[in-house]
Design a protein around this motif. Structure first.
Motif, PDB file in Angstrom:
ATOM      1  N   SER A   1      51.604  43.538  44.424  1.00 35.81           N
ATOM      2  CA  SER A   1      50.865  44.752  44.761  1.00 35.81           C
ATOM      3  C   SER A   1      50.806  44.915  46.266  1.00 35.81           C
ATOM      4  O   SER A   1      51.023  43.966  47.022  1.00 35.81           O
ATOM      5  CB  SER A   1      49.450  44.698  44.181  1.00 35.81           C
ATOM      6  N   ASP A   2      50.505  46.135  46.695  1.00 32.46           N
ATOM      7  CA  ASP A   2      50.267  46.401  48.114  1.00 32.46           C
ATOM      8  C   ASP A   2      51.349  45.778  49.003  1.00 32.46           C
ATOM      9  O   ASP A   2      51.047  45.052  49.949  1.00 32.46           O
ATOM     10  CB  ASP A   2      48.845  45.939  48.481  1.00 32.46           C
ATOM     11  N   VAL A   3      52.586  46.111  48.676  1.00 28.29           N
ATOM     12  CA  VAL A   3      53.725  45.656  49.489  1.00 28.29           C
ATOM     13  C   VAL A   3      53.683  46.341  50.855  1.00 28.29           C
ATOM     14  O   VAL A   3      54.041  45.751  51.877  1.00 28.29           O
ATOM     15  CB  VAL A   3      55.064  45.938  48.772  1.00 28.29           C
ATOM     16  N   HIS A   4      53.217  47.588  50.880  1.00 24.59           N
ATOM     17  CA  HIS A   4      52.987  48.318  52.125  1.00 24.59           C
ATOM     18  C   HIS A   4      54.166  48.281  53.077  1.00 24.59           C
ATOM     19  O   HIS A   4      54.010  48.019  54.289  1.00 24.59           O
ATOM     20  CB  HIS A   4      51.697  47.827  52.806  1.00 24.59           C
ATOM     21  N   ALA A   5      55.353  48.555  52.522  1.00 19.60           N
ATOM     22  CA  ALA A   5      56.545  48.763  53.362  1.00 19.60           C
ATOM     23  C   ALA A   5      56.893  47.556  54.221  1.00 19.60           C
ATOM     24  O   ALA A   5      57.562  47.690  55.245  1.00 19.60           O
ATOM     25  CB  ALA A   5      56.372  50.019  54.233  1.00 19.60           C
TER      26      ALA A   5
ATOM     27  N   PHE B   1      47.070  49.297  36.916  1.00 13.85           N
ATOM     28  CA  PHE B   1      46.538  50.382  37.746  1.00 13.85           C
ATOM     29  C   PHE B   1      46.325  49.814  39.140  1.00 13.85           C
ATOM     30  O   PHE B   1      46.365  48.591  39.333  1.00 13.85           O
ATOM     31  CB  PHE B   1      45.218  50.926  37.158  1.00 13.85           C
ATOM     32  N   HIS B   2      46.055  50.710  40.117  1.00 15.60           N
ATOM     33  CA  HIS B   2      45.892  50.260  41.501  1.00 15.60           C
ATOM     34  C   HIS B   2      44.443  49.845  41.783  1.00 15.60           C
ATOM     35  O   HIS B   2      44.168  48.720  42.181  1.00 15.60           O
ATOM     36  CB  HIS B   2      46.331  51.385  42.445  1.00 15.60           C
ATOM     37  N   GLY B   3      43.497  50.774  41.586  1.00 13.11           N
ATOM     38  CA  GLY B   3      42.109  50.517  41.959  1.00 13.11           C
ATOM     39  C   GLY B   3      41.258  50.062  40.787  1.00 13.11           C
ATOM     40  O   GLY B   3      40.883  48.895  40.677  1.00 13.11           O
TER      41      GLY B   3
ATOM     42  N   GLY C   1      50.921  49.314  42.888  1.00 18.79           N
ATOM     43  CA  GLY C   1      50.635  50.389  43.830  1.00 18.79           C
ATOM     44  C   GLY C   1      50.631  50.018  45.297  1.00 18.79           C
ATOM     45  O   GLY C   1      50.695  48.853  45.665  1.00 18.79           O
ATOM     46  N   ASP C   2      50.581  51.045  46.133  1.00 15.56           N
ATOM     47  CA  ASP C   2      50.676  50.931  47.591  1.00 15.56           C
ATOM     48  C   ASP C   2      51.953  50.206  48.015  1.00 15.56           C
ATOM     49  O   ASP C   2      51.929  49.257  48.814  1.00 15.56           O
ATOM     50  CB  ASP C   2      49.421  50.285  48.191  1.00 15.56           C
ATOM     51  N   THR C   3      53.045  50.726  47.496  1.00 18.43           N
ATOM     52  CA  THR C   3      54.369  50.238  47.898  1.00 18.43           C
ATOM     53  C   THR C   3      54.668  50.680  49.324  1.00 18.43           C
ATOM     54  O   THR C   3      55.343  49.983  50.072  1.00 18.43           O
ATOM     55  CB  THR C   3      55.417  50.781  46.899  1.00 18.43           C
TER      56      THR C   3
ATOM     57  N   ASN D   1      46.844  54.689  46.337  1.00 21.55           N
ATOM     58  CA  ASN D   1      46.342  55.793  47.156  1.00 21.55           C
ATOM     59  C   ASN D   1      47.271  56.106  48.326  1.00 21.55           C
ATOM     60  O   ASN D   1      47.459  57.267  48.691  1.00 21.55           O
ATOM     61  CB  ASN D   1      44.911  55.521  47.637  1.00 21.55           C
ATOM     62  N   HIS D   2      47.904  55.063  48.911  1.00 15.47           N
ATOM     63  CA  HIS D   2      48.848  55.329  50.004  1.00 15.47           C
ATOM     64  C   HIS D   2      50.114  56.008  49.494  1.00 15.47           C
ATOM     65  O   HIS D   2      50.658  56.893  50.168  1.00 15.47           O
ATOM     66  CB  HIS D   2      49.207  54.016  50.716  1.00 15.47           C
ATOM     67  N   ASP D   3      50.584  55.597  48.308  1.00 14.75           N
ATOM     68  CA  ASP D   3      51.776  56.243  47.734  1.00 14.75           C
ATOM     69  C   ASP D   3      51.522  57.734  47.559  1.00 14.75           C
ATOM     70  O   ASP D   3      52.363  58.571  47.881  1.00 14.75           O
ATOM     71  CB  ASP D   3      52.115  55.632  46.365  1.00 14.75           C
TER      72      ASP D   3
ATOM     73  N   GLY E   1      45.317  46.119  42.073  1.00 14.25           N
ATOM     74  CA  GLY E   1      45.585  45.759  43.466  1.00 14.25           C
ATOM     75  C   GLY E   1      44.484  46.332  44.331  1.00 14.25           C
ATOM     76  O   GLY E   1      43.306  46.193  44.014  1.00 14.25           O
ATOM     77  N   HIS E   2      44.865  47.008  45.441  1.00 18.55           N
ATOM     78  CA  HIS E   2      43.987  47.848  46.256  1.00 18.55           C
ATOM     79  C   HIS E   2      43.093  47.068  47.226  1.00 18.55           C
ATOM     80  O   HIS E   2      42.910  47.487  48.352  1.00 18.55           O
ATOM     81  CB  HIS E   2      43.137  48.740  45.352  1.00 18.55           C
ATOM     82  N   THR E   3      42.497  45.939  46.798  1.00 14.22           N
ATOM     83  CA  THR E   3      41.591  45.214  47.702  1.00 14.22           C
ATOM     84  C   THR E   3      42.335  44.292  48.665  1.00 14.22           C
ATOM     85  O   THR E   3      41.751  43.842  49.649  1.00 14.22           O
ATOM     86  CB  THR E   3      40.597  44.334  46.909  1.00 14.22           C
ATOM     87  N   HIS E   4      43.580  43.969  48.352  1.00 12.13           N
ATOM     88  CA  HIS E   4      44.363  43.011  49.152  1.00 12.13           C
ATOM     89  C   HIS E   4      43.754  41.609  49.099  1.00 12.13           C
ATOM     90  O   HIS E   4      43.929  40.821  50.030  1.00 12.13           O
ATOM     91  CB  HIS E   4      44.505  43.466  50.610  1.00 12.13           C
ATOM     92  N   MET E   5      43.018  41.296  48.038  1.00 12.50           N
ATOM     93  CA  MET E   5      42.394  39.985  47.856  1.00 12.50           C
ATOM     94  C   MET E   5      42.742  39.478  46.458  1.00 12.50           C
ATOM     95  O   MET E   5      42.362  40.102  45.460  1.00 12.50           O
ATOM     96  CB  MET E   5      40.868  40.093  47.946  1.00 12.50           C
TER      97      MET E   5
HETATM   98 ZN    ZN Z   1      46.735  48.799  49.892  1.00  9.11          ZN
END
Ligand code: ZN
Length: 239
Positions: free
Chosen positions: A7-11, A112-114, A33-35, A60-62, A145-149
């Motif tokens: 999750s949250d690969v964030h580019a 899901f993301h959040g 999510g948040d690829t 949400n970033h996607d 994902g979403h929390t990065h924790m």
């Molecule tokens: Zn994120």
């Protein structure tokens, strides 16, 4: 079945490549999510995940990069990065992000993301936030994902919900109804800067993993592409 949970690969292409190299053989790759957002290489990350047949849900970033939805809710540095991604990505790439589902069920696991109440936006940081999503779910296993924790949220037989942070090597047999958050590949925030992911074995439970990657290489690439220095610096400390 064995599934890599990301999750949250964030580019962050360098972090994603390190995780893919560290993976054992898996049947599927799921991304919560948040690829895109924050990082230097959204096109390359999307292409690599597509090449690996990864299954993605929307973050949400996607959504903000794809359509502008929710951009006004971002803090200034997140919004600046998202606007750069809008410029860097092609119309077809943004259309593919816009088409990602908010929730999905794969092999009896809800993704899901959040949260299930607010798939793009709600943060499940603790047991109180996890409880409504566990109650809403029709499946016994969920991934977010979403929390990065990296964390687990579990509904005990007596109905109580408990939360537990997950460190490298932590395992759980998934006997209880459980939300698994594998943490963030591209921007961990639990003071361990290594890329976070998890391996789900549908017979055997889940194990959480961390993989070191060349953080300086990602930072160099971020500076070269003009991303905000706050986003560059946080990667080294994992916040
Ligand atoms: Zn994120």
């Amino acid at each position: 079945m064995r599934v890599a949970l990301l999750s949250d690969v964030h580019a962050n292409l360098t972090a994603l490549e390190a995780v893919l190299a560290a993976l054992p053989s898996v049947d599927e790759l799921w991304v919560m999510g948040d690829t895109v957002g924050y990082g230097p290489d959204p096109s390359e990350v999307l292409a690599l995940l597509q090449a690996r047949n990864a299954y993605l849900v929307a973050g949400n970033h996607d959504r903000a990069v794809a359509t502008g939805e929710g951009l006004e809710l971002f803090n200034p540095v997140a919004a600046e990065a998202a606007r750069l991604h809008v410029q860097w990505l092609g119309a077809d790439e943004r259309a593919s992000l816009a088409a990602l589902p908010l929730t999905a069920t794969r092999s009896g696991v809800t993704l899901f993301h959040g949260s299930l109440r607010e798939p793009l936006w709600e943060y499940v940081f603790d047991a109180a936030a996890a409880a409504p999503t566990l109650r809403l779910s029709t499946t016994a296993r969920l991934c977010c994902g979403h929390t990065h924790m990296a964390a687990l949220f579990q509904e005990l037989p007596d109905g109580r919900v408990v939360a537990r942070a997950a460190r490298d090597g932590d395992r759980d047999p998934l006997v209880a109804k459980t939300i698994i958050n594998p943490g963030s590949v591209g921007q961990p925030r639990d003071h361990d800067p290594r890329a976070a992911w998890a391996l789900l074995d549908t017979e055997d439970g889940v194990v959480f993993r961390r993989t070191a990657y060349d953080i300086a290489a990602t930072q160099e690439r971020m500076r070269a592409r003009g991303l905000p220095s706050f986003l560059v610096e946080r990667l080294a400390v994992g916040v």
